[in-house]
Design an enzyme around this catalytic site. Sequence first.
Site, PDB file in Angstrom:
ATOM      1  N   SER A 153      51.333  41.685  14.086  1.00  0.00           N
ATOM      2  CA  SER A 153      52.025  42.644  13.217  1.00  0.00           C
ATOM      3  C   SER A 153      51.139  43.847  12.953  1.00  0.00           C
ATOM      4  CB  SER A 153      52.378  41.964  11.882  1.00  0.00           C
ATOM      5  OG  SER A 153      52.809  42.922  10.935  1.00  0.00           O
ATOM      6  N   ALA A 154      51.773  45.014  12.869  1.00  0.00           N
ATOM      7  CA  ALA A 154      51.031  46.241  12.536  1.00  0.00           C
ATOM      8  C   ALA A 154      50.645  46.247  11.064  1.00  0.00           C
ATOM      9  CB  ALA A 154      51.884  47.471  12.858  1.00  0.00           C
ATOM     10  N   SER A 155      51.191  45.340  10.280  1.00  0.00           N
ATOM     11  CA  SER A 155      50.931  45.297   8.845  1.00  0.00           C
ATOM     12  C   SER A 155      49.563  44.703   8.535  1.00  0.00           C
ATOM     13  CB  SER A 155      52.001  44.464   8.129  1.00  0.00           C
ATOM     14  OG  SER A 155      51.657  44.296   6.771  1.00  0.00           O
ATOM     15  N   LYS A 207      60.042  51.420  11.300  1.00  0.00           N
ATOM     16  CA  LYS A 207      59.864  49.994  11.576  1.00  0.00           C
ATOM     17  C   LYS A 207      58.967  49.773  12.789  1.00  0.00           C
ATOM     18  CE  LYS A 207      64.098  48.312   9.396  1.00  0.00           C
ATOM     19  NZ  LYS A 207      65.354  47.580   9.581  1.00  0.00           N
ATOM     20  N   ILE A 226      55.847  50.484  13.282  1.00  0.00           N
ATOM     21  CA  ILE A 226      54.720  51.382  13.549  1.00  0.00           C
ATOM     22  C   ILE A 226      53.742  51.352  12.373  1.00  0.00           C
ATOM     23  CG2 ILE A 226      56.096  52.855  15.065  1.00  0.00           C
ATOM     24  CD1 ILE A 226      56.209  54.909  12.800  1.00  0.00           C
ATOM     25  N   ASP A 237      57.598  41.517  10.056  1.00  0.00           N
ATOM     26  CA  ASP A 237      58.767  42.089   9.389  1.00  0.00           C
ATOM     27  C   ASP A 237      60.006  42.036  10.273  1.00  0.00           C
ATOM     28  OD1 ASP A 237      57.406  42.667   7.094  1.00  0.00           O
ATOM     29  OD2 ASP A 237      56.884  44.707   7.697  1.00  0.00           O
ATOM     30  N   ASP A 252      61.676  42.533  16.413  1.00  0.00           N
ATOM     31  CA  ASP A 252      62.962  43.092  15.981  1.00  0.00           C
ATOM     32  C   ASP A 252      62.973  44.612  16.133  1.00  0.00           C
ATOM     33  OD1 ASP A 252      61.210  43.739  13.808  1.00  0.00           O
ATOM     34  OD2 ASP A 252      62.985  44.048  12.552  1.00  0.00           O
TER      35      ASP A 252
END
Length: 219
Positions: A115-117, A44, A46, A10, A171
């Site tokens: 990514s944490a996603s 953002k 986390i 992201d 980012d």
Amino acid sequence: MIKGLIFDLDGVITDTAEYHYLAWKSLAEKLDIEIDREFNEQLKGISRMESLDLILKHSNKEKDYTEEEKVELATQKNDEYKEYIKQITPKDLLPGIDQLLKDAKAKGLGMALASASKNGPEIMKRLEIEDLFDGIVDPASLHAGKPDPEIFVKGAEILGLDTSECVGLEDAEAGVEAINAANMFSVGVGSEAAMHKADYIVKDTNELTLEKILEEAGK
């Protein structure tokens, strides 16, 4: 010598922040909690559960729910978010990223997603870039989230590289801190103020070129 690139998702590859915001805002409203875009900046980079905890604390409701209830709330948010991301197509790649990925692949650099996603694989599939990557760090395998370096260390392991041979792109401030702690060269996308800890800063992804990244990392 740089042999691999490790990407956050992201805000670096695509921007699903708006979808996250809409889904969190919808959940918050159901709980009689008001959040705005400024507050959303804290979410953002986390994890989902950490984000929920911040939202509940924002309205002093962190003790109103059991862990099981929190998991259910986070699931509700994610279900709504997953409906939003069905809209994603390759056109949603951020400016400059398509060329950067192709150039890195052509040069034989390894690439991994950090990514944490948990929706990372689905989003990459919709962006049609999964074949360019050598692997994705599974967020469920992590013991600690960013700014802990674990996710970037695992990204390097996926590529079979030492962390010093990799560049991390982020980012979020917590993400940059994680890259630095992993002993990688850090690239920050965003304002000078927010990204001041990064080794190399660009305001927008369209400023990202493989040539410049490798030049800066080689200094």
